[in-house]
Design a protein around this motif. Structure first.
Motif, PDB file in Angstrom:
ATOM      1  N   HIS A 112       1.042  -1.276  -0.195  1.00  0.00           N
ATOM      2  CA  HIS A 112      -0.046  -0.164  -0.062  1.00  0.00           C
ATOM      3  C   HIS A 112       0.930   1.233   0.017  1.00  0.00           C
ATOM      4  N   ARG A 113       1.682   1.557  -1.053  1.00  0.00           N
ATOM      5  CA  ARG A 113       2.355   2.724  -1.250  1.00  0.00           C
ATOM      6  C   ARG A 113       2.658   3.089  -2.491  1.00  0.00           C
ATOM      7  N   ASP A 114       3.245   4.235  -2.908  1.00  0.00           N
ATOM      8  CA  ASP A 114       3.535   4.612  -4.473  1.00  0.00           C
ATOM      9  C   ASP A 114       4.376   5.684  -4.143  1.00  0.00           C
ATOM     10  N   SER A 115       4.758   6.341  -5.387  1.00  0.00           N
ATOM     11  CA  SER A 115       5.506   7.478  -5.392  1.00  0.00           C
ATOM     12  C   SER A 115       5.391   8.245  -6.635  1.00  0.00           C
ATOM     13  N   ILE A 116       5.768   9.412  -6.937  1.00  0.00           N
ATOM     14  CA  ILE A 116       5.678  10.206  -8.059  1.00  0.00           C
ATOM     15  C   ILE A 116       6.721  11.451  -8.060  1.00  0.00           C
ATOM     16  N   ILE A 117       7.345  11.555  -9.021  1.00  0.00           N
ATOM     17  CA  ILE A 117       8.270  12.879  -9.214  1.00  0.00           C
ATOM     18  C   ILE A 117       7.427  14.124  -9.353  1.00  0.00           C
ATOM     19  N   VAL A 118       7.622  15.088  -8.522  1.00  0.00           N
ATOM     20  CA  VAL A 118       6.987  16.534  -8.511  1.00  0.00           C
ATOM     21  C   VAL A 118       8.015  17.551  -8.181  1.00  0.00           C
ATOM     22  N   ASN A 119       7.441  18.703  -8.758  1.00  0.00           N
ATOM     23  CA  ASN A 119       8.045  19.992  -7.987  1.00  0.00           C
ATOM     24  C   ASN A 119       6.965  20.326  -7.072  1.00  0.00           C
ATOM     25  N   LEU A 120       7.111  20.497  -5.894  1.00  0.00           N
ATOM     26  CA  LEU A 120       6.138  21.030  -4.787  1.00  0.00           C
ATOM     27  C   LEU A 120       5.787  22.527  -5.195  1.00  0.00           C
ATOM     28  N   ALA A 121       6.855  23.325  -5.482  1.00  0.00           N
ATOM     29  CA  ALA A 121       6.756  24.648  -5.685  1.00  0.00           C
ATOM     30  C   ALA A 121       6.112  25.264  -7.275  1.00  0.00           C
ATOM     31  N   TRP A 122       6.453  24.461  -8.034  1.00  0.00           N
ATOM     32  CA  TRP A 122       6.273  24.854  -9.423  1.00  0.00           C
ATOM     33  C   TRP A 122       6.545  23.778 -10.236  1.00  0.00           C
ATOM     34  N   SER A 123       5.657  23.357 -11.137  1.00  0.00           N
ATOM     35  CA  SER A 123       5.924  22.209 -12.268  1.00  0.00           C
ATOM     36  C   SER A 123       5.234  22.719 -13.482  1.00  0.00           C
ATOM     37  N   PRO A 124       6.170  22.552 -14.757  1.00  0.00           N
ATOM     38  CA  PRO A 124       5.410  23.068 -16.123  1.00  0.00           C
ATOM     39  C   PRO A 124       4.852  21.962 -16.706  1.00  0.00           C
ATOM     40  N   SER A 125       3.892  22.152 -17.373  1.00  0.00           N
ATOM     41  CA  SER A 125       3.048  20.898 -18.033  1.00  0.00           C
ATOM     42  C   SER A 125       2.867  21.211 -19.406  1.00  0.00           C
ATOM     43  N   TYR A 126       2.936  20.101 -20.242  1.00  0.00           N
ATOM     44  CA  TYR A 126       2.992  20.485 -21.521  1.00  0.00           C
ATOM     45  C   TYR A 126       2.342  19.073 -22.200  1.00  0.00           C
ATOM     46  N   GLU A 127       1.367  19.407 -23.448  1.00  0.00           N
ATOM     47  CA  GLU A 127       0.605  18.479 -23.788  1.00  0.00           C
ATOM     48  C   GLU A 127       0.788  18.346 -25.465  1.00  0.00           C
ATOM     49  N   LEU A 128       0.760  17.269 -25.715  1.00  0.00           N
ATOM     50  CA  LEU A 128       0.885  16.988 -27.433  1.00  0.00           C
ATOM     51  C   LEU A 128      -0.218  17.785 -28.151  1.00  0.00           C
ATOM     52  N   GLY A 129       0.200  18.349 -29.161  1.00  0.00           N
ATOM     53  CA  GLY A 129      -0.888  18.843 -30.030  1.00  0.00           C
ATOM     54  C   GLY A 129      -1.552  17.767 -30.943  1.00  0.00           C
ATOM     55  N   ASP A 130      -2.653  18.330 -31.696  1.00  0.00           N
ATOM     56  CA  ASP A 130      -3.365  17.392 -32.588  1.00  0.00           C
ATOM     57  C   ASP A 130      -2.619  17.148 -33.967  1.00  0.00           C
ATOM     58  N   GLY A 131      -2.887  16.268 -34.616  1.00  0.00           N
ATOM     59  CA  GLY A 131      -2.464  15.880 -36.002  1.00  0.00           C
ATOM     60  C   GLY A 131      -0.906  15.632 -36.188  1.00  0.00           C
ATOM     61  N   LEU A 132      -0.307  15.041 -35.088  1.00  0.00           N
ATOM     62  CA  LEU A 132       0.908  14.388 -35.364  1.00  0.00           C
ATOM     63  C   LEU A 132       0.962  13.257 -35.645  1.00  0.00           C
TER      64      LEU A 132
END
Length: 410
Positions: A112-132
């Motif tokens: 019953h455990r897990d982990s994730i890489i985060v920036n607790l102060a700020w973290s950029p987020s990017y998404e793939l566009g359409d039509g690739l």
């Protein structure tokens, strides 16, 4: 800073969150149970955490509904407590766990455990566009099917498989906007490298990306950066498998990469790195060497002439970086040198964990004449022979890989 945690906190149950370099070693942990309230702990090894003499977290309140408790607490970003981890504009591994709170306190949480890489102060987020467009590149055995790991480990604990695949990047979509790493036999895959090559038979190859245990599997580049790949006509995949003494009978692997390509963006990016060639002449750690001693350290340098191609009035930016050693690695630090003076480290993992080899956001600028120094510390106290640099899991490496822009000479 203030934050909240959710979990099932009926009587006899605890919930915990922590920050670390990857696993339990060196973790700063907060636990909550109805019996004990909020408590500040630390962990120096893979064991039950120790109650911190200096309690830096304050319980602000919370609530409960349908068997779930909402807990809100506050802790300074910097506590000046040697057992705590600072929180700032950098990435950490965020841990969570749930378990029983027994008569003697919290008990082992099991799965019953897990982990994730985060920036607790700020973290950029990017998404793939359409039509690739999508270009899929997968590893295969000698007969064209999956790699049979049972056969690969028949005579050795380690196995390297190299295959060459022809690829065709669409003419109107020749810049990578992002890519996926498809990991199949995760338990046995040590690292997995993709080389892109200018000939159809894997000649003139350049390493594009290297996945290692615990790394990212979905990479999306910032909105104005792409990596040109139209000049490549084949791809070489190099997979390093290690059984670590486990049976692989009946196990196959079909790992691979999927490139998402589109139009050129404003800036070209590229991958680079600094490290030691993995040979016995560059890395040799005597048996019985403890981390922190002089004999435990090796050094790699990117001297000023490595960045002499950068114009004197310009700079490059290191976007993401990943540190790499094998099982003996305990601490890795990448230092930035300018005009003979050491700036703040680019990366510092005082409790390096082989199982969490992820890329971290850097956003560090490098100028003409700058230098980098990479220091790797190892622990061989359980070994009876000298550990050398090499490709096998029982050997060692000392490497920093990074994504940067704008791209330099290939």
């Amino acid at each position: 800073g203030k934050t909240s945690i959710l979990g099932d906190t009926r009587e006899g149950v605890f919930i915990a969150v922590g920050i670390s370099d990857g696993g339990m070693t060196g973790a700063d942990i907060l636990t909550f149970s109805r019996e004990d309230g909020l408590q500040d702990h630390f962990s120096s090894t893979f064991a039950k955490p120790t109650l911190d003499e200096q309690q830096d977290a304050i319980l602000l309140g919370g609530g409960a509904a349908d068997g779930t408790t909402f807990v809100r607490f506050q802790r300074p970003l910097r506590t000046c407590d040697a057992n705590d981890r600072d929180v700032g504009n950098f990435t950490v591994t965020l841990l969570w766990a749930m378990g029983k709170r027994g008569v003697s306190g919290i008990e082992y949480h099991g799965s019953h455990r897990d982990s994730i890489i985060v920036n607790l102060a700020w973290s950029p987020s990017y998404e793939l566009g359409d039509g690739l467009a999508r270009t899929s590149i997968f590893i295969h055995g000698s007969s064209g099917g999956s790699v049979d790991l049972g056969q690969e480990f028949k005579h050795s604990l380690d196995s390297h498989v190299t295959v060459c695949n022809e690829i065709q990047i669409p003419n109107d979509s020749q810049h990578v906007h992002g890519f996926d790493v498809v990991v199949d036999a995760e338990r046995f895959l040590h690292h997995f490298m993709l080389y892109l090559c200018t000939s159809k038979r894997c000649g003139g190859c350049t390493m594009f990306y290297s996945y290692a245990r615990g790394g990212e599997r979905d990479i999306v580049l910032p909105d104005d950066i792409s990596i040109p790949v139209g000049q490549y006509h084949s791809a070489k995949l190099v997979a390093h498998y290690n059984s670590l003494g486990q049976s692989a009978h009946g196990t196959t692997d079909k790992s691979g990469y999927v490139l998402h390509t589109g139009k050129a963006r404003r800036v070209e990016g590229a991958f680079g790195g600094v490290g030691l060639l993995p040979t016995s002449s560059t890395t040799s750690i005597p048996a019985g060497t403890a981390a922190g001693t002089n004999a435990s350290r090796v050094f790699a340098y990117a001297q000023p002439d490595c960045f002499s191609w950068i114009k004197e009035d310009s700079e490059i930016t290191l976007l993401y970086g990943r540190l790499h050693t094998h099982l003996h690695g305990r601490r890795v630090i990448a230092e930035h040198i300018r005009d003979g003076a050491y700036l703040s480290p680019i990366m510092n993992r005082p409790h390096y964990d082989y199982n969490y080899q992820t890329y971290y956001p850097l956003y560090r600028t490098i100028r003409h004449g700058d230098a980098l120094r990479l220091t790797c510390e190892y622990d061989t106290t359980g070994e009876t022979t000298t550990t050398h640099g090499g490709q096998q899991t029982q050997d060692e490496m000392c490497i920093l890989l990074y994504l940067y822009y704008p791209a330099g000479p290939r």
